[in-house]
Design a protein around this motif. Structure first.
Motif, PDB file in Angstrom:
ATOM      1  N   ASP A 170      66.356 -21.946  89.756  1.00  0.00           N
ATOM      2  CA  ASP A 170      66.625 -23.203  89.313  1.00  0.00           C
ATOM      3  C   ASP A 170      65.228 -24.905  90.228  1.00  0.00           C
ATOM      4  OD1 ASP A 170      67.947 -25.894  88.596  1.00  0.00           O
ATOM      5  OD2 ASP A 170      69.952 -25.248  89.896  1.00  0.00           O
ATOM      6  N   LEU A 171      65.014 -24.970  89.262  1.00  0.00           N
ATOM      7  CA  LEU A 171      64.264 -26.618  89.458  1.00  0.00           C
ATOM      8  C   LEU A 171      64.502 -27.913  89.275  1.00  0.00           C
ATOM      9  CD1 LEU A 171      60.199 -25.340  88.451  1.00  0.00           C
ATOM     10  CD2 LEU A 171      61.977 -25.137  90.918  1.00  0.00           C
ATOM     11  N   HIS A 172      65.788 -27.688  88.759  1.00  0.00           N
ATOM     12  CA  HIS A 172      66.534 -29.625  88.696  1.00  0.00           C
ATOM     13  C   HIS A 172      65.955 -30.375  89.345  1.00  0.00           C
ATOM     14  CE1 HIS A 172      68.426 -26.923  85.599  1.00  0.00           C
ATOM     15  NE2 HIS A 172      68.578 -28.147  84.603  1.00  0.00           N
ATOM     16  N   GLY A 173      66.077 -31.357  89.498  1.00  0.00           N
ATOM     17  CA  GLY A 173      65.510 -32.186  90.876  1.00  0.00           C
ATOM     18  C   GLY A 173      64.496 -32.125  90.942  1.00  0.00           C
ATOM     19  N   ARG A 174      63.685 -31.243  90.339  1.00  0.00           N
ATOM     20  CA  ARG A 174      62.272 -31.357  90.975  1.00  0.00           C
ATOM     21  C   ARG A 174      61.497 -31.866  90.262  1.00  0.00           C
ATOM     22  NH1 ARG A 174      61.616 -25.987  94.592  1.00  0.00           N
ATOM     23  NH2 ARG A 174      64.026 -25.864  95.202  1.00  0.00           N
ATOM     24  N   HIS A 175      59.716 -32.580  90.264  1.00  0.00           N
ATOM     25  CA  HIS A 175      59.010 -33.312  90.100  1.00  0.00           C
ATOM     26  C   HIS A 175      57.865 -32.425  89.819  1.00  0.00           C
ATOM     27  CE1 HIS A 175      61.532 -36.408  89.837  1.00  0.00           C
ATOM     28  NE2 HIS A 175      61.541 -37.228  89.253  1.00  0.00           N
ATOM     29  N   ALA A 176      57.369 -31.735  88.954  1.00  0.00           N
ATOM     30  CA  ALA A 176      56.056 -31.051  88.656  1.00  0.00           C
ATOM     31  C   ALA A 176      54.862 -31.803  87.538  1.00  0.00           C
ATOM     32  CB  ALA A 176      56.008 -30.403  87.897  1.00  0.00           C
ATOM     33  N   LEU A 177      53.388 -32.110  88.497  1.00  0.00           N
ATOM     34  CA  LEU A 177      52.134 -32.219  87.592  1.00  0.00           C
ATOM     35  C   LEU A 177      51.513 -30.859  87.611  1.00  0.00           C
ATOM     36  CD1 LEU A 177      50.533 -34.403  86.629  1.00  0.00           C
ATOM     37  CD2 LEU A 177      50.144 -35.122  89.308  1.00  0.00           C
ATOM     38  N   VAL A 178      51.315 -31.005  86.054  1.00  0.00           N
ATOM     39  CA  VAL A 178      50.560 -30.084  85.865  1.00  0.00           C
ATOM     40  C   VAL A 178      48.985 -30.980  85.070  1.00  0.00           C
ATOM     41  CG1 VAL A 178      50.341 -27.583  84.795  1.00  0.00           C
ATOM     42  CG2 VAL A 178      52.361 -28.364  85.323  1.00  0.00           C
ATOM     43  N   THR A 179      47.637 -30.632  85.561  1.00  0.00           N
ATOM     44  CA  THR A 179      46.399 -30.471  85.226  1.00  0.00           C
ATOM     45  C   THR A 179      46.391 -29.913  83.789  1.00  0.00           C
ATOM     46  OG1 THR A 179      45.235 -30.319  86.479  1.00  0.00           O
ATOM     47  CG2 THR A 179      45.808 -31.555  87.229  1.00  0.00           C
ATOM     48  N   GLY A 180      45.138 -30.401  82.971  1.00  0.00           N
ATOM     49  CA  GLY A 180      44.900 -29.833  81.903  1.00  0.00           C
ATOM     50  C   GLY A 180      45.780 -28.820  81.506  1.00  0.00           C
ATOM     51  N   LEU A 220      56.928 -35.802  95.043  1.00  0.00           N
ATOM     52  CA  LEU A 220      56.446 -34.578  93.841  1.00  0.00           C
ATOM     53  C   LEU A 220      56.224 -33.112  94.694  1.00  0.00           C
ATOM     54  CD1 LEU A 220      54.824 -33.885  90.864  1.00  0.00           C
ATOM     55  CD2 LEU A 220      52.315 -34.897  93.254  1.00  0.00           C
ATOM     56  N   GLN A 221      57.622 -32.762  94.090  1.00  0.00           N
ATOM     57  CA  GLN A 221      57.504 -30.671  94.663  1.00  0.00           C
ATOM     58  C   GLN A 221      56.314 -29.946  94.266  1.00  0.00           C
ATOM     59  OE1 GLN A 221      59.984 -33.109  92.913  1.00  0.00           O
ATOM     60  NE2 GLN A 221      61.202 -33.420  95.022  1.00  0.00           N
ATOM     61  N   ILE A 222      55.883 -30.458  93.070  1.00  0.00           N
ATOM     62  CA  ILE A 222      55.013 -29.067  92.615  1.00  0.00           C
ATOM     63  C   ILE A 222      53.756 -30.376  91.523  1.00  0.00           C
ATOM     64  CG2 ILE A 222      54.323 -27.365  90.247  1.00  0.00           C
ATOM     65  CD1 ILE A 222      57.596 -26.863  90.595  1.00  0.00           C
ATOM     66  N   LEU A 223      52.912 -30.070  92.752  1.00  0.00           N
ATOM     67  CA  LEU A 223      51.314 -30.304  92.117  1.00  0.00           C
ATOM     68  C   LEU A 223      50.433 -28.817  91.815  1.00  0.00           C
ATOM     69  CD1 LEU A 223      49.532 -31.877  90.766  1.00  0.00           C
ATOM     70  CD2 LEU A 223      47.654 -32.189  93.741  1.00  0.00           C
ATOM     71  N   VAL A 224      50.334 -28.673  90.665  1.00  0.00           N
ATOM     72  CA  VAL A 224      49.807 -27.016  90.020  1.00  0.00           C
ATOM     73  C   VAL A 224      48.225 -27.944  89.348  1.00  0.00           C
ATOM     74  CG1 VAL A 224      49.503 -25.974  88.046  1.00  0.00           C
ATOM     75  CG2 VAL A 224      51.813 -26.425  88.868  1.00  0.00           C
ATOM     76  N   ASN A 225      47.178 -27.529  90.616  1.00  0.00           N
ATOM     77  CA  ASN A 225      46.185 -28.213  89.710  1.00  0.00           C
ATOM     78  C   ASN A 225      44.913 -27.156  88.802  1.00  0.00           C
ATOM     79  OD1 ASN A 225      45.460 -30.188  91.580  1.00  0.00           O
ATOM     80  ND2 ASN A 225      44.722 -29.476  93.445  1.00  0.00           N
ATOM     81  N   ASN A 226      45.238 -26.842  87.785  1.00  0.00           N
ATOM     82  CA  ASN A 226      45.157 -26.081  86.771  1.00  0.00           C
ATOM     83  C   ASN A 226      44.059 -26.553  86.047  1.00  0.00           C
ATOM     84  OD1 ASN A 226      46.360 -23.836  84.096  1.00  0.00           O
ATOM     85  ND2 ASN A 226      45.390 -26.082  83.089  1.00  0.00           N
ATOM     86  N   ALA A 227      43.826 -27.735  85.937  1.00  0.00           N
ATOM     87  CA  ALA A 227      42.395 -28.526  84.044  1.00  0.00           C
ATOM     88  C   ALA A 227      40.944 -28.195  85.091  1.00  0.00           C
ATOM     89  CB  ALA A 227      42.347 -29.625  84.735  1.00  0.00           C
ATOM     90  N   GLY A 228      40.311 -27.292  84.013  1.00  0.00           N
ATOM     91  CA  GLY A 228      38.799 -26.760  84.353  1.00  0.00           C
ATOM     92  C   GLY A 228      37.915 -26.793  83.286  1.00  0.00           C
ATOM     93  N   VAL A 229      36.321 -26.670  83.794  1.00  0.00           N
ATOM     94  CA  VAL A 229      35.439 -25.923  82.836  1.00  0.00           C
ATOM     95  C   VAL A 229      34.826 -24.959  82.589  1.00  0.00           C
ATOM     96  CG1 VAL A 229      35.576 -28.952  81.803  1.00  0.00           C
ATOM     97  CG2 VAL A 229      33.998 -28.120  83.610  1.00  0.00           C
ATOM     98  N   GLY A 238      59.822 -33.199 100.802  1.00  0.00           N
ATOM     99  CA  GLY A 238      60.268 -32.167 102.032  1.00  0.00           C
ATOM    100  C   GLY A 238      59.509 -30.820 102.119  1.00  0.00           C
ATOM    101  N   SER A 239      59.644 -30.694 100.951  1.00  0.00           N
ATOM    102  CA  SER A 239      59.041 -28.852 100.415  1.00  0.00           C
ATOM    103  C   SER A 239      58.618 -28.868  99.087  1.00  0.00           C
ATOM    104  CB  SER A 239      60.201 -28.032 100.930  1.00  0.00           C
ATOM    105  OG  SER A 239      59.346 -26.645 100.686  1.00  0.00           O
ATOM    106  N   ALA A 240      57.357 -29.204  99.573  1.00  0.00           N
ATOM    107  CA  ALA A 240      56.289 -28.801  98.069  1.00  0.00           C
ATOM    108  C   ALA A 240      55.712 -28.237  97.820  1.00  0.00           C
ATOM    109  CB  ALA A 240      55.715 -30.484  98.540  1.00  0.00           C
ATOM    110  N   ARG A 241      54.689 -27.934  96.864  1.00  0.00           N
ATOM    111  CA  ARG A 241      53.716 -26.920  96.570  1.00  0.00           C
ATOM    112  C   ARG A 241      52.852 -27.301  95.702  1.00  0.00           C
ATOM    113  NH1 ARG A 241      56.977 -21.443  95.440  1.00  0.00           N
ATOM    114  NH2 ARG A 241      58.941 -21.572  97.174  1.00  0.00           N
ATOM    115  N   VAL A 242      51.293 -26.485  96.178  1.00  0.00           N
ATOM    116  CA  VAL A 242      50.437 -27.544  96.081  1.00  0.00           C
ATOM    117  C   VAL A 242      49.565 -26.148  95.280  1.00  0.00           C
ATOM    118  CG1 VAL A 242      47.807 -28.435  96.198  1.00  0.00           C
ATOM    119  CG2 VAL A 242      49.789 -29.385  96.430  1.00  0.00           C
TER     120      VAL A 242
END
Length: 314
Positions: free
Chosen positions: A23-33, A102-111, A149-153
């Motif tokens: 359950d991720l309700h209330g959490r914000h995620a930013l996903v690149t690419g 920001l609870q979740i940052l996914v550094n996904n983009a790439g070349v 408070g408890s974030a993930r990269v």
């Protein structure tokens, strides 16, 4: 020595398998690419668990299309931002636009394996995109991650990192002839080293940072610069490595971004939803010693800060 971290999931698990019951309700995620491929599947999985997801890609129209599709299929709030990781000004604009925790940052983009190309500041494109842009983004959002408070990269690396370390004496290939695969390997090693150092520096802020190898997934935009995988990357029957679907390739990213099974885990490198074993030459899996070396991690952090400062002044 601590034991290796394992989970019930494996190489054939999908992002949907990993996110089931989370359950991720209330959490914000930013996903690149995340307009296609692994990023899109990861963003979809996070949204399906209730997260409010922002997709950041180089083409805004592609980000908007992906965000709309995810919103329609999951019912989650989604947003789109333009982000060109090779352009420090574009990264600064995204940082300035972000508001709140920001609870979740996914550094996904790439070349991968691009022809020789440099940014306006003179940086080699793969190093600039895969590492420096994400480094700048994560640093710029550090306070937002801390406020959560408890974030993930989550940092997407590759087994390709085992083809070479960071070339501290020639990271832009200004001395030696450019090699697209060595440049790719360097950038993917840098991704792992970033996770090692950021985990140490940000642990007190409640920010967990982990890197991963998603596996062999060739039918995504990442491979657009190559017709076929190079022979050295083609697994033999002895490697135990097989090609994954996009859904399977996004499983480890989703695990590190959202699963309670890895709560509190930081500074690690995962593959197939498990903490990776040390790299063994001839086997296309595992993590190279130089990619988790604390001194290399500190050195890269200092270099990245220097390069970021130089570009800010240019």
């Amino acid at each position: 020595m601590s034991s290796r971290i394992t989970t019930p999931f494996g190489a054939e698990s999908t992002a949907a398998d990993v996110i089931d019951g989370v359950d991720l309700h209330g959490r914000h995620a930013l996903v690149t690419g995340a307009a296609s491929g692994l990023g899109l599947e990861t963003a979809r999985a996070l949204a399906s668990a209730g997260a409010e997801v922002t997709i950041a890609t180089r083409r805004l129209d592609a980000a908007e299309t992906a965000a709309k599709a995810i919103a329609e299929s999951t019912g989650a709030a989604t947003h789109a931002l333009r982000l060109d990781l090779a352009d420090p000004e574009s990264v600064r604009e995204v940082i300035a636009l972000w508001s709140g925790p920001l609870q979740i940052l996914v550094n996904n983009a790439g070349v991968m394996a691009t022809p020789e190309e440099r940014t306006p500041a003179g940086r080699e494109l793969q190093f600039a995109t895969n590492h420096l842009g994400h480094f700048q983004l994560a640093l710029g959002l550090q306070q937002n991650l801390k406020d959560a408070g408890s974030a993930r990269v989550v940092v997407l690396s590759s087994v390709g990192h085992t083809n070479g370390p960071v070339r501290f004496d020639d990271y832009d290939f200004t001395r030696d002839a450019y090699d697209p695969w060595l440049a790719y390997a360097q950038s993917k090693t840098a991704n792992v080293l970033f996770a090692v150092e950021a985990a140490k520096r940000w642990k007190a802020d409640g920010i967990a940072v982990n890197a991963l190898n998603p596996g062999r997934i060739w039918n995504t935009g990442l491979g657009r610069h190559i017709e076929t995988p190079p022979q050295s990357f083609d697994p033999s029957g002895t490697t135990g490595v097989s090609e994954k679907t996009v859904e399977q390739g996004a499983a480890t990213s989703t695990l590190l971004a959202a699963s309670p099974l890895v709560e509190g885990v930081t500074g690690k490198y995962f593959e197939d939803c498990q903490e990776a074993e040390p790299f063994t030459p001839g086997v296309r899996r595992g993590v190279a010693d130089y990619a988790i070396d604390p001194e290399n991690a500190r050195r890269l952090w200092d270099l990245s800060l220097e390069l970021m400062s130089t570009e800010a002044l240019s």
